[in-house]
Design an enzyme around this catalytic site. Structure first.
Site, short mmCIF file in Angstrom:
data_model
loop_
_atom_site.label_atom_id
_atom_site.label_comp_id
_atom_site.label_asym_id
_atom_site.label_seq_id
_atom_site.Cartn_x
_atom_site.Cartn_y
_atom_site.Cartn_z
N GLY A 276 -16.40 65.46 16.25
CA GLY A 276 -17.30 64.92 17.91
C GLY A 276 -17.98 63.53 17.38
N TYR B 73 -4.45 70.35 13.34
CA TYR B 73 -5.36 69.17 13.34
C TYR B 73 -6.37 68.95 13.33
CZ TYR B 73 -7.15 65.85 17.32
OH TYR B 73 -8.51 64.79 18.08
P1 5GP Z 1 -0.70 63.27 23.91
O1 5GP Z 1 0.97 63.26 24.00
O2 5GP Z 1 -0.61 65.43 24.07
O3 5GP Z 1 -1.18 63.19 25.32
O4 5GP Z 1 -1.14 64.04 23.05
C1 5GP Z 1 -0.27 64.15 21.24
C2 5GP Z 1 -1.84 63.37 20.56
O5 5GP Z 1 -3.11 64.32 20.74
C3 5GP Z 1 -1.18 63.98 18.95
O6 5GP Z 1 -1.61 62.93 18.07
C4 5GP Z 1 -2.47 64.91 18.78
O7 5GP Z 1 -3.32 64.66 16.95
C5 5GP Z 1 -3.33 64.85 19.71
N1 5GP Z 1 -3.94 65.75 19.32
C6 5GP Z 1 -4.05 67.16 20.11
N2 5GP Z 1 -4.95 67.83 19.95
C7 5GP Z 1 -6.38 67.09 20.42
C8 5GP Z 1 -7.94 67.59 20.59
O8 5GP Z 1 -7.98 68.27 20.82
N3 5GP Z 1 -8.53 65.80 21.37
C9 5GP Z 1 -7.76 64.86 20.25
N4 5GP Z 1 -8.72 63.53 20.93
N5 5GP Z 1 -6.25 64.70 20.48
C10 5GP Z 1 -5.96 65.32 20.59
MG MG Z 2 -2.69 62.65 16.98
#
Ligand code: 5GP
Ligand code: MG
Ligand code: SF4
Length: 458
Positions: free
Chosen positions: A28, A241
């Site tokens: 957080g 994650y």
């Molecule tokens: P997307 O391509 O969906 O925009 O982003 C994928 C990335 O978001 C991945 O690198 C993953 O590690 C990260 N990610 C997954 N869940 C969360 C989350 O709850 N919060 C944040 N900040 N990043 C996330």
């Molecule tokens: Mg990531």
């Protein structure tokens, strides 16, 4: 999502809590706070931003041998100081402070009930209902008061509570969020992840168990299990994650879990003919190493992350999110030029970051990009403490694999299967929540999910 830390019976309680919060910063970054108790008086400091942004002068005024702290991460809409934690109030029975990780799914109903009885709320957090219920309980022992307060509370809670001279730690019966107990010179230390024990030099003793309330005061330590047993529903996304790889959660190593995810991914979705594999740092590093170990494809550092930029999800608009990808990552041309590459990430949520990264990697000279994801497709929102967006924004909720592949601009795309993901957990495949991947929600969805998103404790 949030990080919580607490200690009782140590003269450096405030300094230890601040250190512990530094190790829980990844859980957080929206606000941070500490409450300490000195000679019967509780004081607190809460501020927006990182632990390192906490104002030094008020912190220097915090003393005492008992403290709890909190790092908060939630939606932009509820990003206010009123919603920062720990909550600190005075009640007829003395001060109450609370730090919560999780989401209470029936908070709306509980809040209406309390308001009808005359309660006045000062925040939009779900966690505040626990404070009001604590204040109303007439039980004698602090742990029984907390049991009263939590009776009928649905959803996820790993919480730390200061009630007078007692420090209480509790975990919901499904064990949704982690909560560890450690020991430093005899003093109990509680934290979301064991990496926070390492930073203060404490030894890991055990997890607070699902359904347990643990109390520590001047007379000693007590543990009760006041709730009806429920099926274990630990969040599998913590392994995938959220947690740090140097932590033990749910009785196992996050690093080992992620490597197993990567190895299984290489078995289920190999990428024959690839020259190299790389991770999207940092959350998929261990999984990419696992993929490399299993497949024999060499692991390379092809993306460099700028650590001074916040998480892309915090950005409220699509335009700023796109720019943030380049702010946060850059590609190493010398590694990628002329290569057929495997890009491993732990999850795809909206697809925005991934699409931007694929463009970066191609611009750096990669001739083929094969995307491999060490989790199953995220198809639904989380109601239990992780801030995934609504179903419409999730790229995998309404698209076929081929549509996602084409939208991301990759040559091939492979996700780990649900079984593969669960079977990679160090504790075995059972006892996990996987609702955002499978649609199998352990509780009825909240009656007003939008309100929950904006009102949630973390
Ligand atoms: P997307 O391509 O969906 O925009 O982003 C994928 C990335 O978001 C991945 O690198 C993953 O590690 C990260 N990610 C997954 N869940 C969360 C989350 O709850 N919060 C944040 N900040 N990043 C996330
Ligand atoms: Mg990531
Ligand atoms: Fe974890 Fe997903 Fe379950 Fe939420 S819905 S608790 S993120 S597994």
């Amino acid at each position: 999502m949030c990080g919580i830390f607490g200690v009782r019976g140590h003269s450096d309680a405030v300094a230890l809590t601040k250190l512990g919060l530094f190790s829980l910063q990844h859980r957080g970054q929206e606000s941070a706070g500490i409450v300490s108790v000195d000679a019967g008086t509780a004081r607190g400091v809460r501020s927006m931003g990182l632990v390192s942004d906490m104002p030094l002068a008020p912190l220097a005024d915090l003393h005492g041998s008992m403290a709890i702290g909190h790092t908060r991460y939630s939606t932009a809409g509820s990003s206010t100081i009123e919603n920062a934690q720990p909550v600190l109030v005075s009640s007829r029975g003395g001060h109450i402070a609370l730090a919560h990780n999780g989401n209470i799914t029936n908070a709306g109903e509980l809040r209406v009930d309390l308001e009808e009885l005359g309660s006045i709320f000062s925040s939009s957090m779900d966690s505040e209902v626990i404070v009001h219920r604590l204040a109303r309980s007439t039980a004698e022992k602090p742990e029984d008061r907390l049991a009263d307060a939590l009776h009928g509370v649905e959803g996820a809670f790993s919480i730390l509570i200061v009630l007078g001279d007692t420090l209480l730690a509790a975990r919901d019966p499904r064990g949704w969020r982690p909560l560890a107990l450690g020991r430093l010179n005899g003093a109990p230390v509680f934290c979301s992840e064991t990496c926070a024990l390492d930073i203060v030099g404490a030894t890991y003793e055990r997890d607070i168990l699902p359904g347990e309330i643990f109390a520590v005061d001047a007379t000693g330590e007590r543990s009760i299990f006041p709730f009806a047993t429920k099926e274990l529903k630990r969040c599998v996304f913590e392994h995938v994650y959220f947690a740090r790889p140097d932590s033990q959660i749910f009785g196992g190593s996050v690093d080992r879990a992620r490597r197993a995810l990567g190895r299984r991914l290489a078995q289920e979705c190999p990428a024959p003919g690839a020259d190299l594999v790389f991770s999207v740092p940092d959350s998929s590093n261990s999984a990419a190493i696992g993929f490399s170990e299993e497949s024999g494809v060499p692991y390379e550092l092809a993306l460099i992350r700028n650590h001074y930029v916040g998480r892309t999800f915090i950005q409220p608009t699509q335009a700023t999110r796109d720019a943030k990808v380049r702010l946060k990552y850059n590609a190493v041309r010398e590694v990628l030029r002329g290569k057929r590459v495997v890009m491993v990430d732990d999850s795809i949520v909206r697809g925005t970051t991934t699409r931007g990264l694929v463009q970066l990697v191609r611009a750096a000279g990669a001739i083929e990009v094969h995307m491999r994801v060490s989790s199953a497709p995220v198809t639904g929102p989380c109601y239990y403490g992780i801030d995934t967006p609504s179903r419409e924004e999730l790229i995998a909720s309404n698209s076929t694999l081929e549509e996602i592949r084409s939208s991301l601009g990759v040559d091939s795309l492979g996700y780990l299967s649900l079984d593969g993901m669960l079977e990679s957990a160090p504790s075995g495949p059972d006892g996990f929540c996987h609702a955002c991947f499978s649609g199998d929600y352990p509780t009825p969805p909240p009656t007003d999910p939008d309100k929950l998103r904006y009102g949630c404790g973390c």
